[in-house]
Design a protein around this motif. Structure first.
Motif, PDB file in Angstrom:
ATOM      1  N   SER A  85      20.420  82.065  42.307  1.00  0.00           N
ATOM      2  CA  SER A  85      21.393  81.263  41.555  1.00  0.00           C
ATOM      3  C   SER A  85      21.787  80.001  42.290  1.00  0.00           C
ATOM      4  O   SER A  85      22.090  78.986  41.683  1.00  0.00           O
ATOM      5  CB  SER A  85      22.655  82.088  41.271  1.00  0.00           C
ATOM      6  OG  SER A  85      22.320  83.202  40.518  1.00  0.00           O
ATOM      7  N   GLN A  86      21.788  80.086  43.628  1.00  0.00           N
ATOM      8  CA  GLN A  86      22.206  78.917  44.421  1.00  0.00           C
ATOM      9  C   GLN A  86      21.049  77.957  44.674  1.00  0.00           C
ATOM     10  O   GLN A  86      21.256  76.884  45.230  1.00  0.00           O
ATOM     11  CB  GLN A  86      22.749  79.380  45.766  1.00  0.00           C
ATOM     12  CG  GLN A  86      24.170  79.873  45.709  1.00  0.00           C
ATOM     13  CD  GLN A  86      24.692  80.189  47.098  1.00  0.00           C
ATOM     14  OE1 GLN A  86      24.090  79.843  48.099  1.00  0.00           O
ATOM     15  NE2 GLN A  86      25.800  80.866  47.151  1.00  0.00           N
ATOM     16  N   SER A  87      19.840  78.351  44.309  1.00  0.00           N
ATOM     17  CA  SER A  87      18.678  77.522  44.638  1.00  0.00           C
ATOM     18  C   SER A  87      18.839  76.114  44.071  1.00  0.00           C
ATOM     19  O   SER A  87      19.155  75.932  42.900  1.00  0.00           O
ATOM     20  CB  SER A  87      17.407  78.160  44.066  1.00  0.00           C
ATOM     21  OG  SER A  87      16.305  77.360  44.388  1.00  0.00           O
ATOM     22  N   GLY A  88      18.627  75.156  44.944  1.00  0.00           N
ATOM     23  CA  GLY A  88      18.705  73.761  44.510  1.00  0.00           C
ATOM     24  C   GLY A  88      20.094  73.183  44.540  1.00  0.00           C
ATOM     25  O   GLY A  88      20.265  71.971  44.388  1.00  0.00           O
ATOM     26  N   SER A  89      21.113  74.042  44.743  1.00  0.00           N
ATOM     27  CA  SER A  89      22.472  73.501  44.798  1.00  0.00           C
ATOM     28  C   SER A  89      22.709  72.867  46.153  1.00  0.00           C
ATOM     29  O   SER A  89      22.000  73.156  47.121  1.00  0.00           O
ATOM     30  CB  SER A  89      23.502  74.601  44.543  1.00  0.00           C
ATOM     31  OG  SER A  89      23.459  75.526  45.588  1.00  0.00           O
ATOM     32  N   ASN A 144      24.749  78.556  37.456  1.00  0.00           N
ATOM     33  CA  ASN A 144      23.521  79.099  38.044  1.00  0.00           C
ATOM     34  C   ASN A 144      22.392  78.076  38.024  1.00  0.00           C
ATOM     35  O   ASN A 144      22.350  77.195  37.166  1.00  0.00           O
ATOM     36  CB  ASN A 144      23.075  80.343  37.269  1.00  0.00           C
ATOM     37  CG  ASN A 144      24.131  81.417  37.300  1.00  0.00           C
ATOM     38  OD1 ASN A 144      24.590  81.785  38.366  1.00  0.00           O
ATOM     39  ND2 ASN A 144      24.555  81.880  36.144  1.00  0.00           N
ATOM     40  N   ALA A 145      21.465  78.254  38.986  1.00  0.00           N
ATOM     41  CA  ALA A 145      20.283  77.390  39.006  1.00  0.00           C
ATOM     42  C   ALA A 145      19.468  77.659  37.742  1.00  0.00           C
ATOM     43  O   ALA A 145      19.484  78.774  37.219  1.00  0.00           O
ATOM     44  CB  ALA A 145      19.455  77.718  40.238  1.00  0.00           C
ATOM     45  N   ARG A 188      13.693  77.100  38.355  1.00  0.00           N
ATOM     46  CA  ARG A 188      14.032  76.847  39.763  1.00  0.00           C
ATOM     47  C   ARG A 188      14.267  78.195  40.493  1.00  0.00           C
ATOM     48  O   ARG A 188      13.781  78.411  41.598  1.00  0.00           O
ATOM     49  CB  ARG A 188      15.298  75.989  39.809  1.00  0.00           C
ATOM     50  CG  ARG A 188      15.936  75.836  41.137  1.00  0.00           C
ATOM     51  CD  ARG A 188      15.627  74.507  41.773  1.00  0.00           C
ATOM     52  NE  ARG A 188      15.557  74.668  43.211  1.00  0.00           N
ATOM     53  CZ  ARG A 188      14.977  73.829  44.029  1.00  0.00           C
ATOM     54  NH1 ARG A 188      14.369  72.764  43.553  1.00  0.00           N
ATOM     55  NH2 ARG A 188      14.960  74.023  45.315  1.00  0.00           N
ATOM     56  N   GLU A 221      14.136  73.831  49.322  1.00  0.00           N
ATOM     57  CA  GLU A 221      15.570  73.594  49.142  1.00  0.00           C
ATOM     58  C   GLU A 221      15.997  72.189  49.566  1.00  0.00           C
ATOM     59  O   GLU A 221      17.178  71.879  49.593  1.00  0.00           O
ATOM     60  CB  GLU A 221      16.384  74.639  49.925  1.00  0.00           C
ATOM     61  CG  GLU A 221      16.266  76.047  49.374  1.00  0.00           C
ATOM     62  CD  GLU A 221      16.838  76.190  47.967  1.00  0.00           C
ATOM     63  OE1 GLU A 221      17.858  75.558  47.666  1.00  0.00           O
ATOM     64  OE2 GLU A 221      16.234  76.915  47.154  1.00  0.00           O
TER      65      GLU A 221
END
Lengths: 498, 164
Positions: free
Chosen positions: A218-222, B82-83, B87, B122
């Motif tokens: 869920s945090q990927s890319g944040s 959420n991503a 992704r 990332e």
């Protein structure tokens, strides 16, 4: 019981102090590594105890157990990965506090609640071993069924506002628990001729998949977490905070005492139930799930109490109530010590060493925690692109350690996808975890009870412990449903006014 | 399509599949009255009922939403933190690659590739020396903890076993 001079002799003439510190540190480290449970941490140290003096060896194992039960909360708070099964409930508010930049505070509360729970458990172990040990023998399959249903009864209040979704998740969790060998007939179910599935799906795989991998995905890319921790210092709770937490810690201690005596749960049921009860009795129940200090204190007090009280049936009757106490039993037998009333008479020094070693370990937990926890906070505050890879590698390494199985890694990754989809569709994951943890106990004890009674359902009404537990479960469900309905009405009224 | 409607349909499919599988559980002479397939069948029926409730509720919500939209009272969709799915699945693919490579290249190489790959995915700077340093350092650190300190076996890698 040991006299004052016995204790002085132990402290001055034996290396119990160092044994306790080494055991505690090893336990915290093992408990903090995902996949390395308290029992594995103890099993890893078992061969080293072979050449040790029996009293020191058993004290070392007991201290490892105490350390591992506490250590499980560290990754639960910092990376949303419960280090042990019993720290799953700590994830809910512990990780939320971390997201708010209050990791030091959450770890401090978990540390002190763990110390409170452990001290209470140790006091019970020393003072009440004899009177409480009868309860371990009084447990029948019907009582276990009652205990399992009592554990499942908290689903209603852990459904995050949608009871239907919570029940769906719990049912899927129960379905997962049916994979493997049938507890009565030995027939394999849903294994598809895959040997890795014969033993079933370990709850820790479900927890890691649904909590940790889902969070990473869920945090990927944040850019980063909601709020980075500005300070890496541990903030131990003040007196006023401890005063605020005393109610939830008390609930955790009582439920931990009860579960420690009853074989099977390993701290998980006590942790979830104490979370649920702490919310029920809290003055600020709306904060639960959003970063409540009490939501960390209650489960931590509970699972740390279990670490001590689980030794009561072990030392009294040789009944191991969890995998960890089974390893401890192995340690006792390896040194020629037979658990039971005679152990207290013939090997008093072993018992004294467990008490004194545990006490030193519990107190030293504060110092060791203050030293190692800032480093843990610093690590999880590294830039996201490096941190994510390190956490992912740690989780996969830990999972592989469970059974040296690549299949387990695949299961956890698959459950990561399931958890991510559940998050997108706003399904709560906790009921699913409860279903997985308790499914086997509920099914096997229900069917065993019926086999023993010749299919007569009255067996559940004739066993006083089962009746008490099932009644309690019914009360919990009614209260939870009433609260859910009340909250839903309040929300509707608020919506109508706005 | 409404998320609840979609998840209800998916759960209905899960219930159906699980029920079909539970009918294939072998019988045993050691079995009790309930049998090895007793609980699975009950659970699949329960899940089907719950899924039907979820679908019913979602359909009702769709209808109410449509009415609200005509009167201008429709709620705005909650923001999703959420991503995006591609992704997130991309992230998980690194894990799948790790599982695939582990038996061949061994623990240290696979872990280093995982840490380095994720760091680049990332957003770490591609030309930075920190990425390979962190990847190799991290892999060696974990190897020291799991293999050397805890004595847990991790795959050495068939490639290296052939070399030594």
């Amino acid at each position: 019981m040991a006299t004052f001079w016995d204790i002085i002799h132990l402290l001055t003439e034996t290396p119990i102090f160092f044994v306790a510190i080494i055991g505690l540190t090893w336990g915290i480290m093992g408990g903090a590594l995902p996949g390395i449970s308290a029992s594995i941490t103890m099993a890893l140290v078992l061969p080293f105890t072979y050449a040790m003096d029996p009293a020191q060896a058993i004290a070392l194992l007991a201290c490892v157990y105490i350390g591992a039960e506490y250590g499980g909360s560290i990754p639960a708070i910092l990376i949303r990965t419960p280090g042990t099964n019993s720290s799953a409930a700590t994830v809910i508010d512990g990780y939320e506090l971390n997201r708010q930049g209050r990791a030091g505070e959450a770890l401090g509360i978990s540390l002190m609640s763990g110390v409170v729970g452990s001290l209470f458990g140790l006091a019970m172990l020393i003072l009440l071993t004899e009177p409480l040990s009868w309860l371990a023998l009084a447990f029948t399959p019907a009582s276990y069924f009652g205990l399992g249903i009592l554990g499942l009864s908290v689903i209603a209040s852990m459904s995050g506002g949608s009871l239907i979704k919570g029940l769906c998740a719990a049912t899927v969790g129960l379905m997962i628990s049916t994979v493997g060998t049938d507890p009565i007939s030995g027939v394999t179910r849903f294994t598809f001729d895959i040997p890795d599935l014969i033993g079933g799906i370990e709850p820790v795989l479900v927890m890691v998949g649904l909590f940790a991998l889902t969070e990473l995905m869920s945090q990927s890319g944040s850019v980063g977490p909601a709020k980075l921790n500005a300070s890496i210092r541990i903030k131990l709770p003040s007196w006023s905070m401890m005063n605020r937490l005393k109610r939830s810690q008390f609930i955790g201690c009582i439920l931990g005492l009860f579960e420690g005596l009853t074989p099977g749960g390993g701290g998980s049921i006590a942790a979830f139930m104490s979370y649920n009860e702490a919310r029920r009795w809290s003055k600020t129940p709306h904060l639960f799930g959003k970063g409540s200090e009490e939501g960390v204190a209650a489960p931590e007090a509970a699972n740390n109490t279990v670490a001590s009280t689980a030794m009561i049936p072990l030392l009294s009757f040789g009944i191991p109530s969890s995998n960890s106490t089974a390893v401890l039993l192995g340690g006792l037998l390896m040194h020629g010590l037979i658990p039971g009333p005679r152990l207290f008479e013939q090997s008093a020094q072993v018992i004294d060493s467990i008490y004194v070693g545990s006490f030193i370990a519990i107190i030293a937990q504060i110092g060791v925690g203050i030293i190692i926890l800032p480093a843990c906070i610093w690590l999880v505050n590294r830039p996201r692109h490096y941190r994510a890879g390190f956490i992912f590698a740690l989780i996969l390494s830990g999972i592989y350690t469970l059974n040296n199985s690549l299949f387990d890694l695949g299961i956890a990754l698959g459950l990561g996808v399931v958890g991510y989809l559940m998050r997108l569709a706003r399904f709560p994951v906790l009921p699913m975890i409860l279903g997985v943890v308790l499914g086997h106990m509920v099914e096997s004890s229900y069917r065993r009870s019926l086999v023993l009674s010749g299919g007569d359902l009255r067996v559940f009404l004739e066993d006083p412990i089962a009746v008490a537990l099932l009644s309690l479960a019914l009360v919990f469900i009614i209260f939870s449903l009433a609260r859910e309905i009340r909250d839903a009405r309040k929300a509707k009224l608020k919506e109508a006014h706005s | 399509m409404n998320k609840d409607l979609l998840s209800g349909a998916a759960l209905l499919a899960v219930a159906g599949t699980y029920y079909t599988w539970s009918t294939q559980i072998a019988d045993s002479t050691l079995s009790d009255e309930i049998g090895a397939d007793g609980l699975p069948k009950v659970l699949s029926v329960l899940l089907a009922i719950l899924a039907a409730c979820l679908i019913g509720r979602a359909l009702l919500a769709v209808r109410l939403h449509a009415v609200a939209a005509t009167t201008g009272k429709a709620d705005e969709e909650e923001e999703d933190e959420n991503a995006p799915l591609p992704r997130a699945l991309g992230f998980l693919l690194f894990g799948a690659a790790y599982v695939f490579l582990l038996p061949f290249v061994g623990y240290i190489v696979a872990t280093a590739l995982l840490i380095g790959g994720i760091a680049l995915y990332e957003g770490a700077q591609r030309r930075s020396w920190i990425v390979p340093a962190a990847a190799i350092g991290g892999a060696v650190f974990y190897w020291a903890i799991f293999v050397k300190l805890l004595g847990v076996n991790q795959p050495m890698g068939s490639i290296f076993q052939g070399l030594f």
